[in-house]
Design an enzyme around this catalytic site. Structure first.
Site, PDB file in Angstrom:
ATOM      1  N   GLY A  16       0.813  -1.209   0.000  1.00 31.22           N
ATOM      2  CA  GLY A  16       0.000   0.000   0.000  1.00 31.22           C
ATOM      3  C   GLY A  16       0.848   1.261   0.000  1.00 31.22           C
ATOM      4  CG  MET A  17       0.605   6.181  -0.163  1.00 30.53           C
ATOM      5  SD  MET A  17      -0.403   7.480  -0.868  1.00 30.53           S
ATOM      6  CE  MET A  17      -1.999   7.237  -0.149  1.00 30.53           C
ATOM      7  CB  ALA A  66      -6.636   0.078   5.405  1.00 32.73           C
ATOM      8  CE1 TYR A  67     -13.379  -3.083   0.595  1.00 32.37           C
ATOM      9  CE2 TYR A  67     -13.895  -0.901   1.439  1.00 32.37           C
ATOM     10  CZ  TYR A  67     -14.098  -1.909   0.520  1.00 32.37           C
ATOM     11  OH  TYR A  67     -15.011  -1.735  -0.491  1.00 32.37           O
ATOM     12  CG  ASP A 110      -8.879  12.077   8.949  1.00 29.93           C
ATOM     13  OD1 ASP A 110      -8.815  10.940   8.432  1.00 29.93           O
ATOM     14  OD2 ASP A 110      -8.975  13.104   8.252  1.00 29.93           O
ATOM     15  CE1 TYR A 133     -10.961   3.332   5.585  1.00 33.18           C
ATOM     16  CE2 TYR A 133     -11.406   5.555   6.384  1.00 33.18           C
ATOM     17  CZ  TYR A 133     -10.507   4.556   6.065  1.00 33.18           C
ATOM     18  OH  TYR A 133      -9.165   4.762   6.230  1.00 33.18           O
ATOM     19  CE  LYS A 137      -8.229   2.374   9.609  1.00 34.40           C
ATOM     20  NZ  LYS A 137      -7.079   1.485   9.264  1.00 34.40           N
TER      21      LYS A 137
HETATM   22  N1  LIG Z   1      -4.943   7.090   2.362  1.00 31.48           N
HETATM   23  C1  LIG Z   1      -5.407   7.992   3.199  1.00 31.48           C
HETATM   24  O1  LIG Z   1      -5.677   9.154   2.838  1.00 31.48           O
HETATM   25  C2  LIG Z   1      -5.579   7.644   4.654  1.00 31.48           C
HETATM   26  C3  LIG Z   1      -6.164   8.593   5.504  1.00 31.48           C
HETATM   27  C4  LIG Z   1      -6.312   8.279   6.855  1.00 31.48           C
HETATM   28  C5  LIG Z   1      -5.895   7.051   7.349  1.00 31.48           C
HETATM   29  N2  LIG Z   1      -5.352   6.134   6.491  1.00 31.48           N
HETATM   30  C6  LIG Z   1      -4.928   4.843   7.054  1.00 31.48           C
HETATM   31  O2  LIG Z   1      -3.559   4.682   6.786  1.00 31.48           O
HETATM   32  C7  LIG Z   1      -3.262   3.296   6.601  1.00 31.48           C
HETATM   33  C8  LIG Z   1      -2.530   3.110   5.294  1.00 31.48           C
HETATM   34  O3  LIG Z   1      -3.370   3.579   4.239  1.00 31.48           O
HETATM   35  P1  LIG Z   1      -2.928   3.523   2.710  1.00 31.48           P
HETATM   36  O4  LIG Z   1      -3.503   4.710   2.047  1.00 31.48           O
HETATM   37  O5  LIG Z   1      -1.472   3.219   2.625  1.00 31.48           O
HETATM   38  O6  LIG Z   1      -3.769   2.251   2.237  1.00 31.48           O
HETATM   39  P2  LIG Z   1      -3.654   1.492   0.824  1.00 31.48           P
HETATM   40  O7  LIG Z   1      -2.713   2.165  -0.089  1.00 31.48           O
HETATM   41  O8  LIG Z   1      -5.059   1.247   0.398  1.00 31.48           O
HETATM   42  O9  LIG Z   1      -2.985   0.122   1.273  1.00 31.48           O
HETATM   43  C9  LIG Z   1      -3.687  -0.835   2.011  1.00 31.48           C
HETATM   44  C10 LIG Z   1      -3.030  -2.169   1.764  1.00 31.48           C
HETATM   45  O10 LIG Z   1      -3.803  -3.171   2.454  1.00 31.48           O
HETATM   46  C11 LIG Z   1      -3.755  -4.313   1.661  1.00 31.48           C
HETATM   47  N3  LIG Z   1      -4.858  -5.244   1.847  1.00 31.48           N
HETATM   48  C12 LIG Z   1      -6.177  -4.976   1.792  1.00 31.48           C
HETATM   49  N4  LIG Z   1      -6.868  -6.132   1.890  1.00 31.48           N
HETATM   50  C13 LIG Z   1      -5.952  -7.133   1.979  1.00 31.48           C
HETATM   51  C14 LIG Z   1      -6.032  -8.540   2.087  1.00 31.48           C
HETATM   52  N5  LIG Z   1      -7.204  -9.183   2.114  1.00 31.48           N
HETATM   53  N6  LIG Z   1      -4.879  -9.256   2.179  1.00 31.48           N
HETATM   54  C15 LIG Z   1      -3.696  -8.631   2.141  1.00 31.48           C
HETATM   55  N7  LIG Z   1      -3.537  -7.302   2.030  1.00 31.48           N
HETATM   56  C16 LIG Z   1      -4.668  -6.567   1.946  1.00 31.48           C
HETATM   57  C17 LIG Z   1      -3.848  -3.819   0.224  1.00 31.48           C
HETATM   58  O11 LIG Z   1      -3.328  -4.815  -0.599  1.00 31.48           O
HETATM   59  P3  LIG Z   1      -3.476  -4.743  -2.208  1.00 31.48           P
HETATM   60  O12 LIG Z   1      -2.462  -3.680  -2.609  1.00 31.48           O
HETATM   61  O13 LIG Z   1      -3.110  -6.090  -2.666  1.00 31.48           O
HETATM   62  O14 LIG Z   1      -4.892  -4.360  -2.485  1.00 31.48           O
HETATM   63  C18 LIG Z   1      -3.000  -2.550   0.267  1.00 31.48           C
HETATM   64  O15 LIG Z   1      -1.691  -2.800  -0.160  1.00 31.48           O
HETATM   65  C19 LIG Z   1      -4.601   2.574   6.696  1.00 31.48           C
HETATM   66  O16 LIG Z   1      -4.785   2.141   8.024  1.00 31.48           O
HETATM   67  C20 LIG Z   1      -5.618   3.650   6.403  1.00 31.48           C
HETATM   68  O17 LIG Z   1      -6.859   3.383   7.005  1.00 31.48           O
HETATM   69  C21 LIG Z   1      -5.177   6.409   5.167  1.00 31.48           C
END
Ligand SMILES: NC(=O)c1ccc[n+]([C@@H]2O[C@H](COP(=O)([O-])OP(=O)(O)OC[C@H]3O[C@@H](n4cnc5c(N)ncnc54)[C@H](OP(=O)(O)O)[C@@H]3O)[C@@H](O)[C@H]2O)c1
Length: 295
Positions: A16-17, A66-67, A110, A133, A137
């Site tokens: 993920g990111m 995360a989803y 957040d 969502y 969380k």
């Molecule tokens: N992005 C935002 O703006 C934001 C804001 C606030 C909080 N957050 C939190 O920050 C954290 C990181 O977010 P992010 O943006 O980096 O998320 P992301 O890019 O969506 O990455 C989430 C990762 O989880 C993996 N995942 C989901 N289902 C899975 C499964 N069944 N088995 C294995 N892996 C699985 C995904 O794998 P695949 O790549 O294979 O799908 C993906 O690589 C999360 O907790 C999110 O809730 C993010």
């Protein structure tokens, strides 16, 4: 190098990111780690989590999985999956970490708040998630706290950073448009704390090394509206003279989202012994590195 730096860290959600930023930082700093992507560990199989982490021989776990599809989580055919990944997986990770007597660092959002505050949210402000969502969380935080009350739960917001994504993050989406158009229209809200994923990765490793626990707000300092973020990205990319950023009316809401969810960084600064850098400075670095002409 401190004793902690030798701890082998499992990065769950490594593709993920945030996961990608953690992996890059661990590689650069030559720290031992194991990257668990969907290929190595399908998190839908909760029964695979304990064996995978035991076999990996790790001394700490960071959950960056995360989803994360906020709209998707509202769909009847997706909600169960969102809760499985965002609530049940953190719970299973916490149980495994407790069994192995190793620390867990879980990442949250957040969106556990309703956005009705008139100042940035502090860690002990009451939570109130307003969509599936955020609720999934929030229940993930509770699932971790129930098993490991001392675990570190790092809430973050509005992430952006390098890497190709199926759904581009906001800054990339704006800059893609800015390359092609002379006028971009964006909705003004929400107001939040944009956060650079590599900065977050650095704080998370530092917090793990410090043995920090409890809930912490881990975002770049300050906050802005989406309109201001779009304008800042366009300026940093050097398009300001050519591209106009205008406000368009918000479409009728299909989903309730917090309008105002900046996170207060006082506790983060105290814990790290230094304040996180301002969001604009981090944005400048990202745009300069990854959106410079010819990059
Ligand atoms: N992005 C935002 O703006 C934001 C804001 C606030 C909080 N957050 C939190 O920050 C954290 C990181 O977010 P992010 O943006 O980096 O998320 P992301 O890019 O969506 O990455 C989430 C990762 O989880 C993996 N995942 C989901 N289902 C899975 C499964 N069944 N088995 C294995 N892996 C699985 C995904 O794998 P695949 O790549 O294979 O799908 C993906 O690589 C999360 O907790 C999110 O809730 C993010």
């Amino acid at each position: 190098m401190s004793e902690h730096n030798q701890t082998r860290i499992a990065v769950v959600g490594a593709a993920g990111m945030l996961g990608g930023a953690l992996v890059r930082l661990l590689q650069e700093s030559r720290r031992p780690f194991v990257a668990l992507t969907r290929r190595e560990l399908d998190l839908e199989r909760l029964d695979r989590i304990a064996p995978a982490l035991s076999q990996a021989g790790v001394g700490a776990v960071i959950n960056a999985s995360a989803y994360s599809d906020v709209n998707g989580a509202e769909r009847d055919d997706q909600r169960e999956l969102a809760f499985r990944i965002n609530r049940d997986v953190p719970g299973a990770l916490a149980r495994t970490c407790k069994e192995l007597s190793i620390p867990l660092l879980h990442v949250s959002t957040d969106f556990v708040f309703d956005g009705k505050a008139d100042r940035p949210y502090r860690e002990d402000d009451p939570t109130c998630a307003v969509q599936a969502y955020g609720r999934s969380k929030l229940e993930g935080e509770w699932a971790v706290q129930e098993v490991l009350p001392g675990a570190l739960i790092a809430r973050t917001s509005t992430l952006y950073g390098p890497g190709e994504r199926e759904r581009p993050h906001y800054v990339d989406a704006i800059l893609r448009q800015a390359r092609e158009k002379n006028r971009i229209e964006v909705v003004e809200k929400p107001v939040s704390s944009p956060t650079y994923a590599p900065d977050l990765a650095g704080w998370l490793l530092a917090l793990l090394d410090l043995g920090a626990g409890g809930i912490l707000h881990t975002v770049n300092a300050g906050h802005c509206s989406r309109f201001q973020l779009a304008g800042a990205a366009v300026e940093e990319a050097g398009y300001a003279g050519r591209v106009e950023v205008a406000i368009r009316p918000a479409p009728p809401a299909t989903l309730e989202r917090p309008d105002f969810s900046p996170l207060d960084t006082t506790l983060l600064a105290e814990t790290l012994g230094r304040p996180p850098r301002p969001w604009r400075e981090a944005l400048r670095e990202y745009v300069g590195r990854y959106h410079a002409p010819g990059s």
